[in-house]
Design a protein around this motif. Structure first.
Motif, short mmCIF file in Angstrom:
data_model
loop_
_atom_site.label_atom_id
_atom_site.label_comp_id
_atom_site.label_asym_id
_atom_site.label_seq_id
_atom_site.Cartn_x
_atom_site.Cartn_y
_atom_site.Cartn_z
N GLY A 127 -0.25 1.23 -3.68
CA GLY A 127 -1.65 1.56 -3.46
C GLY A 127 -2.54 1.09 -4.60
N ASN A 141 -6.05 -3.88 5.10
CA ASN A 141 -5.61 -2.76 4.27
C ASN A 141 -6.08 -1.40 4.77
OD1 ASN A 141 -6.23 -1.38 1.06
ND2 ASN A 141 -4.19 -1.80 1.87
N GLY A 151 -0.85 5.86 1.53
CA GLY A 151 -0.63 4.96 0.41
C GLY A 151 0.02 5.63 -0.79
N GLU A 204 0.84 -1.20 0.00
CA GLU A 204 0.00 0.00 0.00
C GLU A 204 0.87 1.25 0.00
OE1 GLU A 204 -3.08 2.49 -0.25
OE2 GLU A 204 -3.39 0.32 -0.18
#
Length: 588
Positions: free
Chosen positions: A132, A162, A169, A128
């Motif tokens: 992302g 997440n 991100g 992430e």
């Protein structure tokens, strides 16, 4: 020319009620009537187009072109990222290397709870922070399935994991966009988030284990969970406060992975949690796995990390962006005016085919084929089968983004946000809901900040609270909204083979997203005094930071050349890793 009207019925409540109608419809057809995801998304877009014309007086050509723009964005770059992630995973599986990856993880711990923390939380946070846009959910859910997790469990838990890193991100893009919209510097916003996001980062590992195995399961592994939470949240807080928004996810995720692996070398739970009817493999020998075999097996993901890191650097992206193709959308580009800012909205499809994260992932996959000695013909065959496997998922993602663009361009999304902002002095309690809704509709914390950032800071200023708290609320609320975004759900379903069963994932995600949202609302509402005392001295400290210097291009080329040389060197070094070793492992 279409001028957006955010209260077309001259009654904010009624206008917002109609704006919410497509979202309500989407949930009902998915969860109650169990309509397949792509049909639900397409029909929701049709409903949004009808409302845009009937209620918001948006010309039909503009609403249709908005849907086309969104569908294109769904295919590229979002769908391109999903294709790359699944392609990389399929290479690992079809070459037999994922079996060694599984074995290497079991050598650290064969407890499913701790494997979840390593893969979905820590490794997912790294993905992430580096890329992302759905990458972590796609890759970690596929890896969990390969480890033996059921598809639905893998998808749901990856979505939940997440939530912690979303605000930072893609190398801090959501924060940097918020800075551009509001005028605050990215570093200033990051100082605020240093007091919000680490709290969520501390909570999520505990929450993950409770959701997976209940309080009893948490009691058995709480020392390892505590190590993960502390080693993630403290580095995130310090990095965010002192270094800015670019590196918090990267540093926090690496710290948590290293800390957990080292801790598990000296501590293991007394009871190893396995799934029902699953064979106990804890006593299987790992002697047949040499270090070279393990490195070779992990090489696709090592190359992935290298390429994602390269693609995230400004010096590299400035080189790759030189071949972008910008395509203004016919009839739509600069045909819509935002009535608040009196600015025309650009509608340009950016075909950044080389600089997009998906291309980096796909190149990493092909480079992995080189290391693993997979022929070009077989590599292309795996790539083609991956696209065929994901065709319905890509249709669903495109349908979801088509609705999002219609809602944004017509003004429906802003109408929903304005309704929440009418809560007066109680607005700080409800402000994260605006960001949550923004990410639900757009699928991106970055887009939600571009959409609602200024609205949030203006509303907070109007009730006499530091305006920067508004963007903090938007970012934090949006982070936990990511797990209910139709885009995220479609990615999770497509990666795990659950396309058509998105409603089942929604039943799980909505409940837990709302619980985390409630926590953030309370943090924002009751934490005001702390924010003021820490940030007051730095209020207004600087404008948005400028982009990278003109010399970035040269260093970007050098970084890319170094990466390719490292891959060629790795192939040479690992070439001596005899296939007999893999055959011996399989026989064992």
């Amino acid at each position: 020319m279409y001028i957006q009207n955010f209260d077309p019925l001259n009654n904010m409540f009624l206008s917002a009620a109609l704006a919410f109608l497509p979202i309500v419809y989407f949930f009902v057809v998915l969860i109650v009537f169990k309509v397949k995801g792509h049909w639900a998304a397409i029909s929701t877009t049709v409903l949004a187009v009808a409302l845009a014309g009937w209620v918001y007086d948006m010309p039909i050509v503009l609403s249709i072109m908005s849907a086309v723009h969104g569908a294109l964005y769904g295919l590229f770059p979002i769908g391109w990222i999903v294709i790359g992630a699944v392609f990389l995973y399929n290479i690992s599986v079809k070459t037999g290397q994922f079996e060694i990856i599984k074995k290497s993880i079991v050598s650290i711990t064969d407890d499913r709870r701790l494997q979840l923390l390593l893969i979905a939380f820590s490794f997912g946070a790294f993905l992430e922070g580096a890329a992302g846009f759905g990458t972590p959910v796609a890759i970690t859910s596929a890896m969990l399935i390969g480890m033996g997790f059921k598809a639905k469990k893998a998808a749901c838990l990856s979505l939940l994991a997440n939530t912690a890193p979303v605000a930072f991100g893609g190398l801090g893009i959501p924060v940097l966009v918020a800075a551009q919209v509001t005028g605050f510097s990215g570093d200033y916003i990051a100082k605020l988030l240093a007091m919000i996001c680490p709290i969520i980062g501390f909570i999520v590992p505990f929450y993950l284990i409770i959701v997976m195995t209940g309080l009893k399961g948490l009691k058995e592994v709480w020392p390892a969970v505590l190590v993960t939470s502390i080693s993630f949240s403290i580095p995130m807080a310090l990095t965010s406060f002192f270094l800015g928004p670019i590196l918090p996810d990267i540093i926090a995720s690496l710290a948590s992975m290293i800390a957990l692996v080292l801790f598990l070398k000296v501590w293991q739970p007394k009871h190893v949690y396995r799934f029902e009817n699953e064979a106990d493999i804890s006593d299987e020998s790992t002697a047949v796995l040499s270090k070279k075999m393990i490195i070779k097996a992990w090489s696709p993901f090592i190359v992935l990390i290298m390429f994602i890191a390269d693609w995230g650097m400004k010096s590299v992206s400035s080189v790759l962006d030189t071949v972008n193709i910008l395509i203004p959308l016919p009839f739509l580009d600069k045909a819509i005016m935002n009535s608040t800012t009196n600015s025309l909205l650009a509608a340009v499809f950016n075909l950044n085919w080389l600089s997009t994260a998906g291309t980096g992932i796909i190149l990493a996959a092909f480079m992995s084929c080189l290391i693993l000695k997979v022929s070009l013909k077989k590599s292309i065959g795996i790539f083609a089968s991956t696209i065929n496997e994901l065709k319905i998922a890509l249709l669903t993602i495109s349908g979801v983004l088509a609705y999002a663009y219609v809602a944004n361009n017509s003004g429906m999304t802003t109408t929903m946000g304005l309704l929440v902002s009418k809560t007066g002095d109680m607005f700080p309690l409800f402000a994260p809901i605006v960001g949550w809704l923004g990410v639900f509709v757009t699928g991106s914390d970055t887009s939600a900040n571009a959409l609602f950032g200024k609205l949030q800071t203006t509303a907070f200023s109007a009730v006499g609270i530091m305006p920067v708290m508004g963007i903090g609320a938007n970012l934090a609320g949006g982070a936990v909204g990511k797990m209910i975004s139709p885009q995220s759900i479609a990615i999770a379903a497509g990666t795990t083979g659950l396309t058509g069963r998105e409603g089942e994932i929604y039943k799980f995600s909505m409940k837990h997203s709302m619980i985390l949202l409630a926590i953030i609302c309370c943090i924002i509402y009751f934490y005001e005094g702390v924010f003021v005392s820490v940030l007051a001295a730095e209020a207004g400290t600087g404008a948005v930071q400028a982009a990278g210097s003109s010399s970035a291009g040269g260093s970007g080329v050098i970084i890319l050349l170094i990466s390719f040389c490292v891959i060629l060197l790795a192939r040479t070094m690992l070439a001596s890793s005899s296939d007999k070793g893999l055959q011996h492992y399989k026989a064992h």
